[in-house]
Motif scaffolding. Structure first.
Motif, PDB file in Angstrom:
ATOM      1  N   ARG A  13       0.841  -1.207   0.000  1.00  0.00           N
ATOM      2  CA  ARG A  13       0.000   0.000   0.000  1.00  0.00           C
ATOM      3  C   ARG A  13       0.872   1.251   0.000  1.00  0.00           C
ATOM      4  O   ARG A  13       0.551   2.246  -0.638  1.00  0.00           O
ATOM      5  N   TRP A  14       1.993   1.174   0.725  1.00  0.00           N
ATOM      6  CA  TRP A  14       2.913   2.319   0.731  1.00  0.00           C
ATOM      7  C   TRP A  14       3.519   2.528  -0.657  1.00  0.00           C
ATOM      8  O   TRP A  14       3.612   3.646  -1.166  1.00  0.00           O
ATOM      9  N   GLN A  28     -13.039  26.981  15.782  1.00  0.00           N
ATOM     10  CA  GLN A  28     -12.238  25.850  16.263  1.00  0.00           C
ATOM     11  C   GLN A  28     -11.109  25.456  15.317  1.00  0.00           C
ATOM     12  O   GLN A  28     -10.257  24.653  15.665  1.00  0.00           O
ATOM     13  N   LEU A  29     -11.145  25.993  14.087  1.00  0.00           N
ATOM     14  CA  LEU A  29     -10.093  25.634  13.128  1.00  0.00           C
ATOM     15  C   LEU A  29      -8.916  26.592  13.284  1.00  0.00           C
ATOM     16  O   LEU A  29      -8.875  27.639  12.648  1.00  0.00           O
ATOM     17  N   ARG A  35      -5.869  25.754  12.488  1.00  0.00           N
ATOM     18  CA  ARG A  35      -5.226  25.566  11.190  1.00  0.00           C
ATOM     19  C   ARG A  35      -6.326  25.241  10.212  1.00  0.00           C
ATOM     20  O   ARG A  35      -7.209  24.450  10.520  1.00  0.00           O
ATOM     21  N   LEU A  57      -8.901  -5.182  -0.818  1.00  0.00           N
ATOM     22  CA  LEU A  57      -8.560  -3.782  -0.524  1.00  0.00           C
ATOM     23  C   LEU A  57      -7.524  -3.263  -1.522  1.00  0.00           C
ATOM     24  O   LEU A  57      -7.613  -2.137  -2.030  1.00  0.00           O
ATOM     25  N   ARG A  84     -14.026  -4.633  10.947  1.00  0.00           N
ATOM     26  CA  ARG A  84     -13.560  -3.318  10.509  1.00  0.00           C
ATOM     27  C   ARG A  84     -14.563  -2.607   9.594  1.00  0.00           C
ATOM     28  O   ARG A  84     -14.193  -1.747   8.790  1.00  0.00           O
ATOM     29  N   ALA A  89     -16.660  -0.258  10.136  1.00  0.00           N
ATOM     30  CA  ALA A  89     -16.704   1.207  10.238  1.00  0.00           C
ATOM     31  C   ALA A  89     -15.558   1.839   9.452  1.00  0.00           C
ATOM     32  O   ALA A  89     -15.710   2.896   8.843  1.00  0.00           O
ATOM     33  N   TYR A  90     -14.393   1.184   9.463  1.00  0.00           N
ATOM     34  CA  TYR A  90     -13.272   1.698   8.685  1.00  0.00           C
ATOM     35  C   TYR A  90     -13.605   1.671   7.191  1.00  0.00           C
ATOM     36  O   TYR A  90     -13.401   2.651   6.477  1.00  0.00           O
ATOM     37  N   ASP A 102     -16.073   4.381   6.215  1.00  0.00           N
ATOM     38  CA  ASP A 102     -15.468   5.716   6.115  1.00  0.00           C
ATOM     39  C   ASP A 102     -14.585   5.827   4.868  1.00  0.00           C
ATOM     40  O   ASP A 102     -14.543   6.870   4.213  1.00  0.00           O
ATOM     41  N   LYS A 140     -15.036   8.322   1.611  1.00  0.00           N
ATOM     42  CA  LYS A 140     -13.980   9.192   1.093  1.00  0.00           C
ATOM     43  C   LYS A 140     -13.835   9.025  -0.423  1.00  0.00           C
ATOM     44  O   LYS A 140     -13.776  10.015  -1.157  1.00  0.00           O
ATOM     45  N   ILE A 175     -17.230  20.467  11.490  1.00  0.00           N
ATOM     46  CA  ILE A 175     -16.800  21.862  11.396  1.00  0.00           C
ATOM     47  C   ILE A 175     -16.165  22.192  10.040  1.00  0.00           C
ATOM     48  O   ILE A 175     -16.192  23.343   9.621  1.00  0.00           O
ATOM     49  N   HIS A 176     -15.633  21.186   9.361  1.00  0.00           N
ATOM     50  CA  HIS A 176     -15.018  21.468   8.056  1.00  0.00           C
ATOM     51  C   HIS A 176     -16.032  21.919   7.002  1.00  0.00           C
ATOM     52  O   HIS A 176     -15.668  22.482   5.977  1.00  0.00           O
ATOM     53  N   GLU A 201     -22.467  21.539  13.944  1.00  0.00           N
ATOM     54  CA  GLU A 201     -21.407  22.486  14.309  1.00  0.00           C
ATOM     55  C   GLU A 201     -20.703  23.115  13.110  1.00  0.00           C
ATOM     56  O   GLU A 201     -20.074  24.158  13.238  1.00  0.00           O
TER      57      GLU A 201
END
Lengths: 566, 331
Positions: free
Chosen positions: A232-233, A292-293, A295, A385, A417, A419-420, A423, A427, A479-480, A501
């Protein structure tokens, strides 16, 4: 205490054991006291080595005793002849080897060995290298020994090339050797530096040879995770260079928005951002889209009144960042309400891998071999994967359907896994939507019914005016989301949203649909009060609609709201 | 050839409920056996041992059962002229035990009993030119010590005493291909080290440097079929790694990536029903170290019988609130 199994003992055995312990305790107490007494009296002699050695052989984590030994050695260095010293140091090394055989994972022992070598009159680092190889034969994952080896390699000036060959040998005996793969990830960029000088990445040709080695490992033992992590790397990409990726100006809003490739804090002197309007510097106050950001990838400034003149044929806006090394410029022409200049995700291949276009045939053949492997091992999650990652490296949009199927396999074979994977899929779907939107030159993004559990890449959507998130599994509007400064309409009905938020200071946001979510308290709606253009809010099917006096409290909170649907 | 996946088999009769009272009794009794061989032999880490015991008692709401005055006297007598604190009387000062002592005094709201200015000087004196920290004057370098230094100073409200930029630079130079961190530049990733480095970056407000998706994946892959977590690929599960992995995931806001119910069952199965306390794995000998990390892990998993624990400092949240110490959590 690690790995000590609890055993049932008889009374007799227990009594016998107790006797032995008392004896050992007595020995420990007297020897320790003797060591401490000598040290206190400043007696730094060879007897101190013998006494402390008796304790350290069984208890190598007694750090103070190693310190005592070092003090003795520093003292004897002044007293002894070079020959005598050499003998003493050699004796110490063989004592240390005995200690390491008993306890090969003691930080103190390995550190002391390095210290002894560094202070030895004539250290033989080659012998040390052999010692490391020997201990790695006992346990190829002993990270203490690997770290000591790296020290020896440095001192003995062993080349990265030789070390790369060493890892090759170890991997040849046992592919499942995460430590060796890890070491390769640090050596490969040294031996084969990237032609574009990207730190931590290796040259393309070397990467291709490396793919072959990994493929061998994967086909030999497809369930071993070490090689998959490394793979993967290899398929990954170098860090993006820091840059200003977009400059946006709104005439009506009298504001300017700067986007960066990475989250930054332009309020720090080293990241200072300077605005020039029509060639002249203009003092402005930068703020991030959300308090809150600290950065943020997005920074906003309100332009002072009369900065933009409606009669003027054009205004030139320019920002300097990092002392002017990085600049971006944008022109607002007469009659235009807004203007921007940006890098596009499609041009930059933002979501793909490092290989150049000419080498994508190699990726294609990697994909083919993984697909073959998957036919043999249909339940192998690592393979599924990796196939997903390869497809994304090659053609994220073209393989979208296959990718979705692979995720089904993943979740079925590795439910722990889930939930991983949810997500990760979210993405990738968002990345694809960004690409589609850019190809269509649209500012509308439809992410409805995608099973999204997570929102990301929102900084890439700062020009979006309409976003549809209906029918997903979102628990919050993070928040993003406040980075979507052009957002006018947000549809987010049929989710599991409890908190809003991110809906903060969005100047153009007019309509929000939040039907059938989990908003239960009036305070959860508080962020909306900072959105000045809000006129329509749909809260039908939320627990909050059951709260007494909810409507009157809401009209107090959002006085300019015209349509409230409950 | 490769290596078979290592894991433990979960027995049907393993404990499945939390035995809080037994654990409190176990810890309360532990320190009273001062003539015991095992106890004596662990004097080289006594200060940390006390921190483990007191913290777990505090998390269980039982701190008052420990002998506060005796412990405070002990800590005072372990501070050396250089400012550093040792594991025990007669031992040499070290950052590891300096942090433990400061943590204990924070639990007791009694930091003023030691010379804290000298502690700050001691920590400061151990920073190297490259930003790293030595554990003591003998020069062992490790990112664990970067964490100890930052955590100690943060609890004392003196983080600005060291060169933070350099310290961050060093920790980041230990980041690996898998998103994890090792002891020194080039060292392999390890859950304990990842905890120290993400904790360090949290204390110094620099978590944005972490590749959270990549690291989170590596961390959630530590969960084995038994539900327990290991510290590196191909290793056995262990209650203490459950803490280090879980706390790191919490810091980078990815704790939902592991199966919480399965992990909870694994941790509960590591309890000793007879003696109280937790072991590294079901059926092994218990000790205070694994008892703290078992209880702290259950707290992060949301157990309501335990006080909420802070993932960075491994101390009750209420203590850090009181001290106004707020380490960053990734958003």
């Amino acid at each position: 205490m690690h790995g000590r199994i609890k055993l049932k003992t008889t009374e007799e055995q227990a009594e016998q054991k107790q006797k032995e312990r008392l004896k050992k305790l007595h020995f420990y107490d007297t020897t320790r006291s003797a060591c401490f007494a000598k040290r206190k009296a400043g007696i730094l002699d060879e007897e101190g080595l013998i006494l402390s050695g008796q304790l350290l052989a069984a208890n190598p984590d007694f750090a103070t005793l190693w310190n005592f030994r070092r003090e003795i050695f520093l003292h004897l260095k002044e007293e002894k002849t070079p020959e005598e010293l050499q003998t003493l140091f050699e004796k110490e090394l063989s004592f240390l080897e005995t200690c390491l055989r008993v306890n090969p994972k003691s930080y103190g022992t390995w550190h002391h060995r390095g210290w002894v070598l560094d202070h030895s009159p004539s250290p033989d680092w080659k012998v040390e290298l052999e010692l490391c190889s020997k201990f790695l034969q006992f346990d190829e994952r002993n990270f203490h020994c690997w770290d000591y080896r790296r020290l020896v390699v440095q001192r003995a000036e062993v080349s990265p090339q030789e070390e790369l060959e060493f890892t090759h040998k170890l991997i040849g005996t046992n592919f499942s050797n995460y430590s060796s793969w890890h070491y390769r990830s640090t050596l490969l960029p040294l031996v084969y530096p990237d032609t574009e000088c990207r730190v931590g990445r290796a040259d393309e040709e070397a990467l291709l040879t490396e793919y072959e080695l990994v493929q061998n490992a994967l086909f030999t033992d497809p369930n071993d995770q070490s090689a998959w992590f490394y793979y993967r790397w290899l398929l990954g990409r170098a860090d993006r260079e820091e840059t200003v990726s977009c400059l946006y100006i709104s005439r009506e809003g009298q504001r300017l928005i700067v986007s960066f490739s990475h989250p930054v804090n332009v309020l720090l002197p080293k990241d200072e951002l300077i605005l020039f309007v029509d060639g002249l510097p203009l003092r402005v106050t930068w703020k991030s889209p959300h308090p809150q950001l600290k950065r943020s990838a997005i920074w906003i400034c309100e332009l002072p009144p009369n900065t933009i003149n409606a009669a003027c044929s054009e205004h030139n806006f320019k920002v300097h960042w990092q002392d002017g090394r990085i600049q971006r410029e944008c022109i607002l022409y007469k009659g235009r309400s807004e203007s921007w200049c940006r890098d596009s995700a499609t041009d930059q291949q933002l979501f793909r891998c490092d290989l150049s276009v000419e080498k994508t045939t190699v990726l294609q053949s990697e994909l083919n071999s993984c697909t073959q492997l998957q036919e043999l091992e249909p339940d192998n999650k690592w393979c599924a994967l990796t196939i997903i990652l390869l497809m994304r490296a090659l053609d994220p949009l073209g393989y979208e359907k296959e990718m979705l199927q692979c995720f089904q396999t993943l979740k079925a074979t590795d439910p722990m896994r889930t939930a991983y994977f949810d997500d990760l899929l979210s993405k990738f779907i968002i990345e694809n939507s960004i690409l589609k939107m850019e190809y269509a030159e649209s500012r509308v993004v439809d992410l409805s019914k995608k099973n999204l559990t997570n929102l990301c890449h929102l900084d890439q959507m700062q020009l979006v005016t309409h976003m549809n998130l209906t029918s997903n599994r979102l628990k919050s509007l993070p928040i993003h989301l406040s980075m979507m400064q052009c957002l006018e309409v947000l549809e987010a009905s049929d989710n599991e949203i409890e908190c809003l938020e991110g809906l903060v200071q969005l100047p153009r946001l007019q309509e929000i649909s939040l039907q059938n979510n989990r908003i239960s308290k009036i305070c959860d709606l508080r962020p909306l009060a900072s959105c000045p253009s809000l006129i329509l809010l749909n809260l039908k099917g939320n627990p909050i609609t059951e709260v007494p006096d909810f409507q009157s409290e809401l009209s107090e909170l959002l006085p300019s709201l015209k349509d409230l649907i409950v | 050839m490769g290596t078979q996946i290592k894991d433990v088999v979960m027995k049907a009769d393993a404990p499945s409920t939390l035995l809080l009272d037994k654990h409190a009794d176990y810890i309360a009794a532990y320190g009273s056996k001062k003539d015991d061989y095992e106890y004596t032999l662990s004097e080289y880490l006594r200060m940390s041992g006390i921190y483990w015991g007191l913290t777990v008692m505090d998390l269980m709401g039982q701190l008052s059962r420990m002998s506060k005055d005796e412990i405070i006297e002990f800590i005072k007598s372990c501070q050396h002229d250089c400012g550093g604190i040792s594991a025990s009387i007669g031992h040499d000062p070290h950052l590891l035990y300096t942090l433990s002592a400061v943590q204990i005094l924070s639990l007791y709201d009694s930091l003023s009993v030691i010379d804290t200015d000298k502690v700050v000087e001691y920590v400061k004196s151990l920073q190297q030119e490259d930003g790293s920290f030595a554990g003591d004057k003998w020069g062992e370098i490790d990112t664990r010590f970067s964490f100890c230094a930052a955590a100690t100073l943060a609890l004392l409200g003196k983080l600005d005493a060291i060169n933070i930029d350099k310290a961050v630079e060093f920790v980041l130079s230990c980041m690996n291909f898998d998103g994890g961190f090792g002891c020194r530049p080039g060292s392999e990733s390890h859950a304990g080290q990842i905890y120290c480095c993400t904790g360090f970056l949290s204390i110094t407000n620099q978590l944005h440097h972490v590749n959270a998706d990549l690291l989170g994946w590596w961390l959630c892959e530590r969960q084995l079929p038994s539900g327990g977590l290991n510290g590196r690929p191909e290793k056995l599960p262990d209650v203490c790694y459950s803490w280090w992995v879980l706390a790191s995931l919490k810091i980078i806001k990815r704790i939902h990536w592991i199966d919480k119910n399965k992990l909870r069952s694994f941790i509960l199965a590591c309890q000793d029903e007879e003696t109280g306390g937790f072991a590294d794995r079901p059926g092994d000998m218990v000790d205070p170290f694994h008892t703290l990390f078992g209880i702290a892990g259950l707290s992060l998993l949301g157990d309501e019988h335990i006080k909420p624990v802070n993932p960075v400092f491994c101390m009750p949240e209420e203590v850090l609130q009181r001290m106004n110490v707020h380490p960053e959590i990734l958003n």
